[in-house]
Scaffold this active site. Sequence first.
Site, PDB file in Angstrom:
ATOM      1  NE  ARG A  78      -4.044   1.921   1.003  1.00 59.19           N
ATOM      2  CZ  ARG A  78      -4.715   3.004   0.069  1.00 59.19           C
ATOM      3  NH1 ARG A  78      -4.271   3.087  -1.131  1.00 59.19           N
ATOM      4  NH2 ARG A  78      -5.320   3.766   0.530  1.00 59.19           N
ATOM      5  CD  GLN A 147      -5.092   3.123  13.938  1.00 55.48           C
ATOM      6  OE1 GLN A 147      -5.760   2.365  14.322  1.00 55.48           O
ATOM      7  NE2 GLN A 147      -4.983   4.403  13.723  1.00 55.48           N
ATOM      8  CG  HIS A 149      -5.037  -3.658   7.186  1.00 54.61           C
ATOM      9  ND1 HIS A 149      -3.933  -4.373   8.018  1.00 54.61           N
ATOM     10  CD2 HIS A 149      -4.826  -4.314   5.908  1.00 54.61           C
ATOM     11  CE1 HIS A 149      -3.227  -5.436   7.344  1.00 54.61           C
ATOM     12  NE2 HIS A 149      -4.106  -5.531   6.103  1.00 54.61           N
ATOM     13  N   GLY A 150      -5.629   0.780   8.012  1.00 53.33           N
ATOM     14  CA  GLY A 150      -6.681   1.998   8.069  1.00 53.33           C
ATOM     15  C   GLY A 150      -8.185   1.504   7.708  1.00 53.33           C
ATOM     16  CD  GLU A 174     -11.110 -23.116  28.703  1.00 53.91           C
ATOM     17  OE1 GLU A 174     -11.456 -23.523  29.806  1.00 53.91           O
ATOM     18  OE2 GLU A 174     -11.753 -23.699  27.777  1.00 53.91           O
TER      19      GLU A 174
END
Length: 190
Positions: A78, A147, A149-150, A174
């Site tokens: 990206r 975050q 990846h926005g 558990e």
Amino acid sequence: VAASAKGFRVSKQMELMGEHPIGELVLDGVDGELLGDEGAGMKLALGTLDIFRSTVGAAAVGMARRALDEALSYSKSRKQFGAPLAELSAVQALLADSAVELEASRLLVHQAALTKDQGQARVTYEAAVAKLFSTEAAQRIIDRCLQVHGGNGVVKGAAVERLYRDVRALRIYEGASEVQRLVIARHLLG
């Protein structure tokens, strides 16, 4: 009790966030299927928590690893401001912090499993430490990776979006994180 045992059935399967099956079991006249000694069920159940807590920790490690892999791949491909996200120091810090917590989690889970494999009857402390740290760390790691990846990270069906929802339950299974803190403190003070 074998799933095929007469008198055994799942009476209610609950739908939860993520892929975590849970339900109510009915044991109606399941004669001859007793595990352990009569009246010692609680002791047996608590002993199995040591193993289950370690496996929940292992699941958290796996989820965090997947999230970090997704964030690494995404940050390299990206582009923002004319360069890959991976070149931004803020993104690098998110990735580095995640890698450190992931390694610590993995080692704690391995230590709990190794201690049990070496024949120690109870690994309550080790399992509680591994479960607490790895599930809390996985929540933080997955949050950081989302975050990275926005806006693409919150799209329904995105891997990090699913992991973000799924990891939350591990902090409860558990014994919730608060319970693990009590187990650890009692061991330290004991």
